[in-house]
Design an enzyme around this catalytic site. Structure first.
Site, mmCIF file in Angstrom:
data_model
loop_
_atom_site.group_PDB
_atom_site.id
_atom_site.type_symbol
_atom_site.label_atom_id
_atom_site.label_comp_id
_atom_site.label_asym_id
_atom_site.label_seq_id
_atom_site.Cartn_x
_atom_site.Cartn_y
_atom_site.Cartn_z
ATOM 1 N N HIS A 114 -3.453 -4.069 -10.780
ATOM 2 C CA HIS A 114 -4.220 -2.874 -11.122
ATOM 3 C C HIS A 114 -4.685 -2.934 -12.568
ATOM 4 O O HIS A 114 -3.937 -3.349 -13.457
ATOM 5 C CB HIS A 114 -3.377 -1.609 -10.939
ATOM 6 C CG HIS A 114 -2.993 -1.353 -9.522
ATOM 7 N ND1 HIS A 114 -3.821 -0.701 -8.638
ATOM 8 C CD2 HIS A 114 -1.886 -1.691 -8.823
ATOM 9 C CE1 HIS A 114 -3.226 -0.632 -7.448
ATOM 10 N NE2 HIS A 114 -2.058 -1.230 -7.546
ATOM 11 N N GLY A 153 -1.955 2.374 -6.957
ATOM 12 C CA GLY A 153 -2.840 2.610 -8.097
ATOM 13 C C GLY A 153 -2.479 3.873 -8.854
ATOM 14 O O GLY A 153 -2.593 3.925 -10.095
ATOM 15 N N CYS A 208 0.861 -1.186 0.000
ATOM 16 C CA CYS A 208 0.000 0.000 0.000
ATOM 17 C C CYS A 208 0.893 1.230 0.000
ATOM 18 O O CYS A 208 1.627 1.469 0.961
ATOM 19 C CB CYS A 208 -0.921 0.005 1.216
ATOM 20 S SG CYS A 208 -1.911 1.507 1.359
#
Length: 277
Positions: free
Chosen positions: A162, A223, A71
């Protein structure tokens, strides 16, 4: 359990010092603390642990209890946590994740970390790395049908999968309706995070994200990196892009010569407390 709630551009997590706290079932704890009505309220749980390979290790769990690999917003907050809590005096640290060791540069103002630059490593572009079921090795501008609608997507792994889709208007895009169907599409055996990107210019974009296991979040660091890589691959972006997310801005540099993605953004402490599990 003592905890600290932090966020990076609105992508919020509950952080626990794994050097001091023992959590027997972190998946269950993540589901409990993430609940915005009965828990603390977050996109998941991040436990900061000892590491034999780096300065620290980050164990990340989504709001639905599933374990994540990486993350980008979360790791910036890990850097802020360990420095602000006196666990390190270094302004260059390494953090072990399930997708490898990441290297971070900390900007300190008045004794606290305000900004973190992360070496996110090389993007994974092969269909096996992501993974995505397609004919061919790379999913660059390939078709996908969701709810009867035809889209074009580019798939990138930044340690997690992604699918990047370029749209005309992110604010008007029906993310809540479409996002879950991308996440669980048969083309993605491990599910997928989906970024919907509006191009402002070759160096600026707006983005919204539907994260697997969490739904829409206000930001997604990996992302955002994947979106810039996808834009470069499609000839849409230059190598340096300012990306506007619902929770703030991230600056991404995709160094194609070095095949490395750099992410720079803020890290913020919201509050600290204790909760009975």
């Amino acid at each position: 359990m003592k905890f600290t709630k932090m966020h990076g551009c609105g992508n919020d997590y509950v952080y626990v010092n794994g050097f001091e706290e023992q959590i027997e079932d972190p998946s269950a704890v993540s589901k409990f603390v993430s609940d915005r009505h009965f828990g603390i309220g977050s996109d998941g749980l991040i436990v900061i642990c000892p590491s034999d390979a780096a300065d620290f290790r980050m164990a990340m769990y989504n709001a639905d209890g599933s374990e994540g690999s990486m993350c980008g917003n979360g790791i910036r907050c890990v850097a802020k946590y360990v420095y602000d809590h006196g666990m390190t005096e270094k302004t260059e640290i390494s953090v072990e994740t399930k997708s490898g060791i990441k290297y971070l540069d900390l900007t300190v103002e008045n004794g606290k970390v305000s900004l973190v630059k992360v070496n996110m490593g090389a993007p994974g572009l092969s269909s096996e790395q992501i993974p995505v079921r397609i004919d061919g090795d790379q999913a660059v501008d390939v078709p996908i049908t969701v709810l009867g609608e035809a889209y074009r997507m580019t798939c990138v792994s930044m340690g997690n999968p992604h699918a990047v889709v370029f749209v005309e208007d992110t604010e008007r895009f029906p993310l809540e309706k479409v996002g879950p169907y991308f996440e669980h599409h048969e083309m993605f055996p491990d599910r997928v995070n989906t970024e919907f990107v509006q191009v402002v210019s070759r160096s600026e974009a707006n983005m919204r994200v539907w994260e697997r296991g969490a739904g829409e979040t206000w930001a997604c660091g990996t992302g955002t990196c994947a979106s810039v890589v996808a834009g470069v691959l499609n000839g849409i972006f230059d190598e340096k892009v300012l990306v506007h997310l619902r929770g703030g801005d991230l600056r991404i540099f995709y160094d194609r010569k070095a095949d490395t993605v750099w992410m720079t953004g803020p890290a913020t402490t919201v509050f600290e407390g204790e909760i009975q599990l």
